[in-house]
Design a protein around this motif. Sequence first.
Motif, PDB file in Angstrom:
ATOM      1  N   VAL A  51       0.713  -1.263  -0.236  1.00  0.00           N
ATOM      2  CA  VAL A  51       0.177  -0.498   0.276  1.00  0.00           C
ATOM      3  C   VAL A  51       0.308   1.209  -0.499  1.00  0.00           C
ATOM      4  CG1 VAL A  51      -1.726  -1.169   1.351  1.00  0.00           C
ATOM      5  CG2 VAL A  51       0.087   0.038   2.588  1.00  0.00           C
ATOM      6  N   SER A  52       0.446   1.734  -0.073  1.00  0.00           N
ATOM      7  CA  SER A  52       1.177   3.213  -0.187  1.00  0.00           C
ATOM      8  C   SER A  52       0.512   4.420   0.662  1.00  0.00           C
ATOM      9  CB  SER A  52       0.956   4.749  -1.848  1.00  0.00           C
ATOM     10  OG  SER A  52      -0.838   4.195  -2.389  1.00  0.00           O
ATOM     11  N   TYR A  53      -0.840   5.132   1.158  1.00  0.00           N
ATOM     12  CA  TYR A  53      -1.061   5.582   1.725  1.00  0.00           C
ATOM     13  C   TYR A  53      -1.601   4.632   3.247  1.00  0.00           C
ATOM     14  CZ  TYR A  53      -3.536   9.513   3.517  1.00  0.00           C
ATOM     15  OH  TYR A  53      -4.451  10.747   3.964  1.00  0.00           O
ATOM     16  N   ARG A  54      -2.563   4.513   3.288  1.00  0.00           N
ATOM     17  CA  ARG A  54      -3.057   4.009   4.542  1.00  0.00           C
ATOM     18  C   ARG A  54      -3.005   2.120   4.497  1.00  0.00           C
ATOM     19  NH1 ARG A  54      -8.342   6.948   6.412  1.00  0.00           N
ATOM     20  NH2 ARG A  54      -9.401   5.727   5.009  1.00  0.00           N
ATOM     21  N   PRO A  55      -2.324   1.539   5.898  1.00  0.00           N
ATOM     22  CA  PRO A  55      -2.256  -0.007   5.926  1.00  0.00           C
ATOM     23  C   PRO A  55      -3.785  -0.177   6.566  1.00  0.00           C
ATOM     24  CG  PRO A  55      -1.054   1.274   7.482  1.00  0.00           C
ATOM     25  CD  PRO A  55      -1.498   2.291   7.033  1.00  0.00           C
ATOM     26  N   GLY A  56      -3.657  -1.342   6.440  1.00  0.00           N
ATOM     27  CA  GLY A  56      -4.836  -2.332   7.786  1.00  0.00           C
ATOM     28  C   GLY A  56      -5.845  -3.446   6.835  1.00  0.00           C
TER      29      GLY A  56
END
Length: 328
Positions: A51-56
Amino acid sequence: MSSTEQPRGPVDSSRIPRYAGPATFARLPRLDEVGGRADVAVVGVPFDSGVSYRPGARFGGNAIREASRLLRPYNPAQDASPFALAQVADAGDIAANPFHIDEAVDTIEAAADDLLGTGARLMTLGGDHTIALPLLRAVARKHGPVALLHFDAHLDTWDTYFGAAYTHGTPFRRAVEEGILDTEALSHVGTRGPLYGKKDLDDDTKMGFGIVTSADVMRRGVDEITDQLRQRVGDRPLYISVDIDVLDPAHAPGTGTPEAGGLTSRELLEIVRGLASCRLVSADVVEVAPAYDHAEITSVAASHTAYELTTIMSRQIAEARDPGAGAL
């Protein structure tokens, strides 16, 4: 499964409450409980290192499974009981190295090969969109280059991020480069939002992608858009990849890169149902990040999307075995 065997379906919710017991998809049996073979294998890939922004999104598969406890065995929208038409089973998770993307991609591809080798079609629960590349490799190894309908707010045909070739924003460029997609039958659906530059669109067109924006769906309507997509795909083997951020954040807040102006969950489900006559060989639903979800809104939408895709595959499997059984 042979034509004489009866599929083992979900737990009876009139006898065991929906909130009790293990959270397999739609409360279906595990793959090992049906002899290790299924017509449709629902498999999780808890991986979000691309991912390039928020993980999860590594927690997305299990969140979808939890939300799917409310799914019921008869699908009135498609007039089908998918779990009676074909054996659908939960194949658990593909465990991939979270610290080494290249190794993880290889692991996912090998595991997908193994599952497809049993004769199953895959309904994959992500995980971030990086996982689409190894899944497509495995599916194309079985079927040849496949048509692709890619539901997403974003193109995911960028070249690299920070020099990395395998990320959640690059899988479909890699897939085109590797020759595993049928470039006469590719389309994004639901794209919107700002880009890095007009070259993004130019590059995407050169790869063979058509684009149906979320505004197109709003202005032209679901029926017209679905007809366009069916014509583009034709009778080719089809892979459908659904990034849940194709939905507006009002309908899917639990995702890593939300964009305003997306589809409603009703629009997404109706478009998917309208593709029931297409030859769906496998599918994925990805980018569910439950840490940002509210009251399981995103996971519920994702579980229903996976249910519709599973229903299509089950009907087609039944129809192939016994013409008329799937009532397509």
